[in-house]
Every structure is written in structure tokens, then in C-alpha cells.
Design a protein around this motif. Structure first.
Motif, short mmCIF file in Angstrom:
data_model
loop_
_atom_site.label_atom_id
_atom_site.label_comp_id
_atom_site.label_asym_id
_atom_site.label_seq_id
_atom_site.Cartn_x
_atom_site.Cartn_y
_atom_site.Cartn_z
N LEU A 126 40.96 41.50 49.55
CA LEU A 126 40.76 41.13 48.16
C LEU A 126 41.88 41.64 47.26
O LEU A 126 42.44 42.71 47.51
CB LEU A 126 39.42 41.69 47.65
N PRO A 148 39.37 46.18 46.86
CA PRO A 148 40.42 45.24 46.43
C PRO A 148 41.71 45.98 46.07
O PRO A 148 41.71 47.15 45.75
CB PRO A 148 39.81 44.59 45.17
N ASN A 202 43.41 36.61 41.29
CA ASN A 202 42.16 37.05 41.90
C ASN A 202 41.96 36.26 43.19
O ASN A 202 41.67 35.06 43.14
CB ASN A 202 40.99 36.81 40.95
#
Length: 358
Positions: free
Chosen positions: A169, A197, A204
Motif C-alpha cells: 500500500l 502503507p 493512493n
């Protein structure tokens, strides 16, 4: 106000998509009325019967909920409460998809039926697949992105019938800045999302093994897929028509209400006459745009009321008259419904905040 993509300045969020946020706030003892007041949103827009609310109001509610709850991971915890029904009409399509890849593709196509907060794209690059979510509110807090990815994680596991392998992520926000020094803060990201992440990224994204796209969706009723997609396409067409005409009709009604209040009359019949349509036609047009005359009247009055209350020379009786109320008590009752407090107390709080330089 958080940054807004010009394409979605009048974006909406389906009522069903709002429910996880209200549930997460409720878990901290925060009522819808308290939440609405803190976010500057009319409480009636949070009622279960509301078809939708403005997307920028949702963003304000998410940030207000995080602040009121004192929850550094409020967005993650909102996403954890997402269910297939949260995604409104397109949630049924996901349940009829044959595999994970098809579900992600349909998310990119139909997520606008649930919200206008951002858009998804899916790209397959050899052995890797890349899912990207572009927020229409890049200036919003990290809770928005966190809630979206947590919701995808929950529903992805549910569709696959087992926990999906953790993805790599990357988020554009800073992950909480100094909070990242604390192991517990990092661990909560891992617990909810499956991995920590990389923060401060340019987009994103979730990157994962492309073979995952072929994982089947157990018990999927694939026979319903064509029918549900046809229905979703019809809904998209209606939304497109509403986007072209709805913003215009809402702006026209708002202007007519403001003018009507100044002249002492802002009723449905008089506003419809001003716009040269019948009351029934006006009601239908507003319903197609996801709102109602009463909702716009309340929103307009609430906005004007706050402006008037900031003017110290106007008495509450004057303000009630300017808003079209025959009695100050009726204005007091309405304002309490909208904000959770009476107008005198709101004016005092606003004055104190200005004096404190807030």
C-alpha cells in the motif's frame, strides 16, 4: 473547505454509505445531532430516510467524528464497518461477480452510485496488479483515504471468503506524522489493512499479485450479473442527467428561496411559480437531483441564520422575521434541530471564538 475536484463540486454520497460513519461515531457515544453540529451539517440530512447528502458534508462529518472521538484511526474504523449494502446498488453487482478482478473492475465503473468522493482505476502489469484511488478531496484529512481502503479490505475478504494476501500500500497522506513513531499507531494500520502503507506517496495505491484477480467469488450468482449491470447503467444515466440539470435546479431553487424570504414568502408554490413550473414538477426535479424542497429550504435558512447571527445588531426577533418565521420560538426550535443548540448560545460561542482568534 477541503480541496474539491471541480468535476464533483456538487457530488453526493448515498445515504447507505454514510451509515458506517454514524456507527463508528455512535460507538464513541457521539449522536448524529452532536456530529452534525460539530461538522456544520443540518441534522435532518443524517436521518436514515435521507437518500443522499453532499459529498463535502461527508468529508466534514468524517473529520468531525475523528476529532470528537479522539480516535487517531477513525477512518480505519469507519471502513471496518463497511458492508456490501454500504455500496448501494453496485454492492449487488459485486456479489454477482465471478472473481475478484471483475469485482474491482465494476468498482471502478459503478462506485459513483455510492459516492462522489473519488474514483478507482485498475491496471494489470504483467505479474502485478495496481489498484489506484484518486480522491476528489485531496485537502481532506487522512481519514478519508483510510476509510476507503479499509472498506475495500473488509469487502474484499468477504467476497473471497477468506483473508486476502496483504497488498503493498501507498498513501498520499503522512500517516499521522509524529504518531508514526509509536508502534501502536503503526500496528493499527497493519491490523486493519494487512500491511503498513508507505506514506507521502504520489498516489493512493494497492499493488498485489495479479493472480489474485482470478480468485473466485464463492456463491456468486453470476446469472444476475447482466441484469444488475443493466440496472446500474440506467442509474448512471439518471445520475448523469441529474448532474446536468440537478445542480442548475438546486441553484435556482436556492436563489428563489433567498429572494422569497426577503419578500416574506418562500413556499413551494411560490418558488415553483417563480421558476415557471408546477409544484409537482419542481418536487420531481428535486427528487431526481437527490434532494427535496424542504431540505433546500432548511439548508438555506440554516446558512442565512448563521450569517445573521454573526451580525450583532440583529436581534433574534429580527432574524426570525428575515427567515420567514412568524414567531421567534419557531426559529429557536428549527435552529436547535439544525445545530443542536439554540441561536443565542450559538451566537455567544461564535463571538467567543472570534475573540479568541479561532
Amino acid at each position: 473547505m477541503p480541496g474539491i475536484d471541480s468535476r464533483d463540486a456538487e457530488g453526493r454520497v448515498a445515504g447507505a454509505y454514510l451509515q458506517p460513519l454514524l456507527e463508528a461515531a455512535g460507538a464513541h457515544g457521539i449522536t448524529a445531532t452532536i456530529l452534525a453540529s460539530a461538522a456544520g451539517v443540518a441534522p435532518h440530512s443524517l436521518e436514515a430516510t435521507a437518500a443522499s447528502l453532499a459529498a463535502h458534508d461527508y468529508v466534514h462529518l468524517l473529520d468531525a467524528g475523528a476529532q470528537l472521538a479522539g480516535d487517531a484511526h477513525f477512518g480505519l474504523h469507519v471502513g471496518q464497518r463497511v458492508r456490501m449494502g454500504t455500496y448501494s446498488a453496485y454492492g449487488l453487482i459485486l456479489l454477482s461477480c465471478s472473481n475478484v478482478g471483475q469485482a474491482l473492475e465494476q468498482t471502478a465503473r459503478y462506485e459513483r452510485l455510492a459516492h462522489d468522493l473519488g474514483r478507482s482505476t485498475l491496471q494489470r502489469d504483467g505479474a502485478l496488479a495496481h489498484y489506484r484511488w484518486t480522491s476528489h478531496y485531496p485537502g481532506a484529512s487522512r481519514h478519508l483515504v483510510d476509510s476507503v481502503f479499509a472498506g475495500i479490505r473488509v469487502c474484499g475478504d468477504w467476497l473471497a471468503g477468506m483473508p486476502l494476501p496483504p497488498a503493498q500500500l501507498a498513501f498520499t497522506h503522512d500517516g499521522g506524522g509524529d504518531l508514526l513513531r509509536h508502534a501502536a499507531h503503526r500496528d493499527e494500520y497493519v491490523r486493519v489493512l494487512g500491511s503498513l502503507p508507505a506514506f507521502g506517496a504520489s498516489a493512493n495505491t494497492a499493488t498485489f499479485d495479479a493472480q489474485l484477480l482470478d480468485w473466485p467469488v464463492p456463491n456468486a450468482d453470476v446469472s444476475l450479473y447482466p441484469v444488475l449491470c443493466q440496472h446500474a447503467e440506467q442509474l448512471l444515466a439518471q445520475r448523469h442527467a441529474a448532474a446536468e440539470n440537478g445542480g442548475a435546479i438546486e441553484a435556482q431553487v436556492h436563489a428563489a428561496i433567498v429572494a422569497g424570504l426577503r419578500q416574506g414568502s418562500a413556499r413551494l408554490a411560490s418558488v415553483a411559480a417563480t421558476l415557471a413550473v408546477t409544484p409537482r414538477t419542481l418536487q420531481r426535479k428535486l427528487a431526481d437531483a437527490g434532494t427535496s424542497f424542504q431540505a433546500l429550504l432548511d439548508q438555506t435558512r440554516y446558512g442565512l441564520a448563521r450569517d445573521y447571527l454573526r451580525a450583532p445588531d440583529l436581534s433574534l426577533v429580527d432574524i426570525a422575521f428575515l427567515l420567514g418565521y412568524q414567531e421567534q420560538s419557531a426559529f429557536n426550535h428549527a435552529f436547535r434541530t439544525w445545530s443542536g443548540t439554540n441561536p443565542g448560545a450559538w451566537r455567544l460561542q461564535e463571538m467567543q471564538a472570534r475573540q479568541a482568534g479561532l
